[in-house]
Motif scaffolding. Structure first.
Motif, mmCIF file in Angstrom:
data_model
loop_
_atom_site.group_PDB
_atom_site.id
_atom_site.type_symbol
_atom_site.label_atom_id
_atom_site.label_comp_id
_atom_site.label_asym_id
_atom_site.label_seq_id
_atom_site.Cartn_x
_atom_site.Cartn_y
_atom_site.Cartn_z
ATOM 1 N N SER A 11 0.822 -1.200 0.000
ATOM 2 C CA SER A 11 0.000 0.000 0.000
ATOM 3 C C SER A 11 0.858 1.253 0.000
ATOM 4 N N ASN A 51 -14.389 -0.944 -3.230
ATOM 5 C CA ASN A 51 -13.294 -1.820 -3.650
ATOM 6 C C ASN A 51 -13.437 -2.287 -5.094
ATOM 7 N N SER A 92 -11.927 1.293 -8.353
ATOM 8 C CA SER A 92 -11.324 2.600 -8.129
ATOM 9 C C SER A 92 -9.837 2.553 -8.489
ATOM 10 N N TRP A 93 -9.280 3.706 -8.866
ATOM 11 C CA TRP A 93 -7.861 3.735 -9.202
ATOM 12 C C TRP A 93 -7.285 5.122 -8.979
ATOM 13 N N THR A 124 -6.870 0.149 -7.221
ATOM 14 C CA THR A 124 -7.008 0.186 -5.772
ATOM 15 C C THR A 124 -7.739 -1.051 -5.266
ATOM 16 N N ILE A 143 -9.311 1.115 0.712
ATOM 17 C CA ILE A 143 -8.850 2.360 1.318
ATOM 18 C C ILE A 143 -9.266 2.373 2.778
ATOM 19 N N ILE A 195 -3.915 3.407 1.031
ATOM 20 C CA ILE A 195 -4.526 2.946 -0.216
ATOM 21 C C ILE A 195 -3.831 1.650 -0.619
ATOM 22 N N GLU A 196 -4.522 0.529 -0.431
ATOM 23 C CA GLU A 196 -3.956 -0.780 -0.770
ATOM 24 C C GLU A 196 -3.990 -0.965 -2.283
ATOM 25 N N GLN A 197 -2.886 -1.457 -2.833
ATOM 26 C CA GLN A 197 -2.720 -1.566 -4.278
ATOM 27 C C GLN A 197 -2.998 -2.978 -4.771
ATOM 28 N N GLN A 200 -6.599 10.364 -6.641
ATOM 29 C CA GLN A 200 -7.512 9.229 -6.596
ATOM 30 C C GLN A 200 -8.769 9.575 -7.375
#
Length: 215
Positions: free
Chosen positions: A95, A115, A118-119, A141, A144, A154-156, A173
């Motif tokens: 993240s 979830n 989103s990016w 993403t 979050i 923000i976890e990738q 974002q």
């Protein structure tokens, strides 16, 4: 617009100067606020008008199956903003942490926090609006979380993102998960955009497909 198309004659749709607010019906299935379809020899004269879109997941104008259309002399903006932005403060293997700047929306709003789709994007700190060079143009993403004081983790989804991100990077974002863009034109020929200012957008500014002479 409909009357101009029905007339079958070269036509002008002229707006008076001023501010126009657009708020589409929720869940109406349209990614853009307005659609012009089947027009020929049409001038859209903005006369310096400002269009403010109040649905941050919607684009502005779709031009479909048209020939020789000119849209000119107006501006487009959003309230609320369709994106949020801040500075990367920390990076780990899964993240990044971003401090969202004052005046920009919280990433806990549903359009950011979902979830599903989103990016974000990294921006060039020296050239406003430009993407950071040599990195992915978007970072998917996974989730979050709110760390407080406008700081968000923000976890990738990408496993190889870490070498591309640096502490201090400018990060945006995105707040939409559909085909929204400011202007779209498809299956059309000789479409011109002139003297237009775009202050903010949920996606690309201009998108064309299956057409020619897009100016």
């Amino acid at each position: 617009f409909a009357e101009a198309i029905r007339s079958g004659r070269p036509s002008e749709v002229r707006f008076s100067p001023g501010i126009y607010f657009l708020k589409p019906e929720p869940d109406d299935g349209n990614a853009l606020c307005l659609t012009i379809e089947g027009a020929r020899d049409l001038l859209i004269e903005g006369s310096g008008a400002s269009f403010v879109i109040q649905s941050p997941d919607r684009g502005f104008l779709n031009i479909i199956r048209c020939t020789n259309v000119v849209a000119r002399h107006f501006s487009v903006d959003y309230d609320p903003l369709p994106f949020s932005q801040g500075i990367v403060t920390k990076i780990d293997d899964r993240s990044i942490e971003v401090k969202i700047a004052e005046g920009f929306p919280s990433l806990m709003e549903p359009r950011f926090a979902s979830n599903s789709g989103s990016w974000g994007m990294l921006k060039d700190p020296q050239v406003p609006g430009r993407l950071k060079r040599g990195v992915y143009d978007w970072f998917a993403t996974r989730g979050i979380s709110d760390l407080g004081n406008r700081l968000f983790r923000i976890e990738q989804k990408r496993s190889d993102f870490k070498p591309q991100v640096e502490v201090g990077d400018h990060y945006v974002q995105n707040g939409r998960r559909n085909a929204a863009k400011t202007f779209g034109t498809g299956l059309s020929e000789s479409i011109t955009f002139e003297g237009i200012v775009i202050y903010s957008s949920p996606g690309a500014s201009y998108v064309g497909w299956f057409g020619s002479l897009i100016n």
